[in-house]
Design an enzyme around this catalytic site. Structure first.
Site, PDB file in Angstrom:
ATOM      1  N   HIS A 128       0.801  -1.089   0.153  1.00 17.50           N
ATOM      2  CA  HIS A 128      -0.236   0.071  -0.171  1.00 17.50           C
ATOM      3  C   HIS A 128       1.001   0.950  -0.194  1.00 17.50           C
ATOM      4  O   HIS A 128       2.423   1.392   0.414  1.00 17.50           O
ATOM      5  CB  HIS A 128      -0.754  -0.045   0.726  1.00 17.50           C
ATOM      6  CG  HIS A 128      -0.251   0.201   2.544  1.00 17.50           C
ATOM      7  ND1 HIS A 128      -0.221  -0.698   3.576  1.00 17.50           N
ATOM      8  CD2 HIS A 128      -0.050   0.943   2.953  1.00 17.50           C
ATOM      9  CE1 HIS A 128      -0.024  -0.772   5.059  1.00 17.50           C
ATOM     10  NE2 HIS A 128       1.230   0.474   4.247  1.00 17.50           N
TER      11      HIS A 128
HETATM   12  P1  TYD Z   1      -1.279  -2.301   7.313  1.00 16.47           P
HETATM   13  O1  TYD Z   1      -0.871  -1.457   7.709  1.00 16.47           O
HETATM   14  O2  TYD Z   1      -2.419  -2.876   6.671  1.00 16.47           O
HETATM   15  O3  TYD Z   1       0.047  -3.764   7.864  1.00 16.47           O
HETATM   16  P2  TYD Z   1       1.594  -4.503   7.307  1.00 16.47           P
HETATM   17  O4  TYD Z   1       1.583  -2.638   6.075  1.00 16.47           O
HETATM   18  O5  TYD Z   1       2.256  -4.118   7.599  1.00 16.47           O
HETATM   19  O6  TYD Z   1       1.230  -5.145   6.602  1.00 16.47           O
HETATM   20  O7  TYD Z   1      -2.444  -2.717   8.796  1.00 16.47           O
HETATM   21  C1  TYD Z   1      -2.696  -4.577   9.384  1.00 16.47           C
HETATM   22  C2  TYD Z   1      -3.724  -4.292   9.652  1.00 16.47           C
HETATM   23  O8  TYD Z   1      -3.852  -3.636  12.160  1.00 16.47           O
HETATM   24  C3  TYD Z   1      -5.108  -3.523   9.288  1.00 16.47           C
HETATM   25  O9  TYD Z   1      -6.686  -4.436  10.024  1.00 16.47           O
HETATM   26  C4  TYD Z   1      -5.119  -1.977   9.995  1.00 16.47           C
HETATM   27  C5  TYD Z   1      -4.547  -2.753  11.441  1.00 16.47           C
HETATM   28  N1  TYD Z   1      -3.807  -1.465  12.078  1.00 16.47           N
HETATM   29  C6  TYD Z   1      -4.306  -0.480  13.577  1.00 16.47           C
HETATM   30  O10 TYD Z   1      -5.027  -1.371  13.638  1.00 16.47           O
HETATM   31  N2  TYD Z   1      -3.193   0.366  13.661  1.00 16.47           N
HETATM   32  C7  TYD Z   1      -2.486   0.449  13.130  1.00 16.47           C
HETATM   33  O11 TYD Z   1      -0.920   1.188  13.337  1.00 16.47           O
HETATM   34  C8  TYD Z   1      -2.123  -0.560  11.959  1.00 16.47           C
HETATM   35  C9  TYD Z   1       0.091   0.274  11.471  1.00 16.47           C
HETATM   36  C10 TYD Z   1      -2.424  -0.847  11.413  1.00 16.47           C
END
Ligand code: TYD
Length: 138
Positions: free
Chosen positions: A55
């Site tokens: 993303h």
């Molecule tokens: P995401 O940012 O998509 O993970 P990565 O980039 O590490 O693969 O986040 C994973 C999940 O965690 C998503 O459901 C959103 C949640 N999340 C939070 O609730 N708070 C946060 O600060 C972060 C980074 C993620």
């Protein structure tokens, strides 16, 4: 924010204070990181072969470090790509807004430490690559 390029994402060397009992590295907001730190999170227990990220963010600045182990970060601004290996706790990667990123090649037991300039907001995410390209080209 939308015009940032992968070349704005730089390695930030952090001081390592060493003594025989081990090392300590300090990160201070607005000092050796060019933003105020609003949020800290870390990824761990990452299964072998897994990819994280996938993303971009519209406004968020992040500093990413391998607090333990190693992993690779693919950065993509829609035109240029680069891959950065993080494998020292005292070398972090600044990721500016408007950059697609994927984290992969995690070593066993790796810990990915992330310092962020804003609190979590799903509205700040671009989770579809085509939406990201459209955002960059608008
Ligand atoms: P995401 O940012 O998509 O993970 P990565 O980039 O590490 O693969 O986040 C994973 C999940 O965690 C998503 O459901 C959103 C949640 N999340 C939070 O609730 N708070 C946060 O600060 C972060 C980074 C993620």
């Amino acid at each position: 924010m939308g015009k940032n390029s992968v070349y704005d994402c730089v390695i930030v060397p952090l001081d390592k204070i060493h003594n025989r009992a081990g090392n300590i590295t300090i990160i201070e907001g607005n000092k050796n990181v060019p933003f105020g730190i609003k949020r800290i999170y870390y990824l761990y227990d990452i299964p072998g072969g897994e990819t994280r990220g996938g993303h971009a963010h519209k406004d968020l600045y992040q500093l990413i470090a391998a607090a333990s182990g190693s992993f690779d970060v693919l950065l993509d601004d829609g035109k240029n790509k680069k891959i950065v290996k993080l494998n020292h706790p005292n070398y972090a990667l600044l990721v500016v807004p408007g950059i697609w990123r994927e984290l992969f090649e995690f070593s066993s037991g790796a810990i990915c430490l992330v310092l962020a300039s804003k609190k979590y907001s799903e509205d700040d995410y671009l989770r579809e690559y085509n939406d990201f390209l459209k955002y960059k080209n608008d």
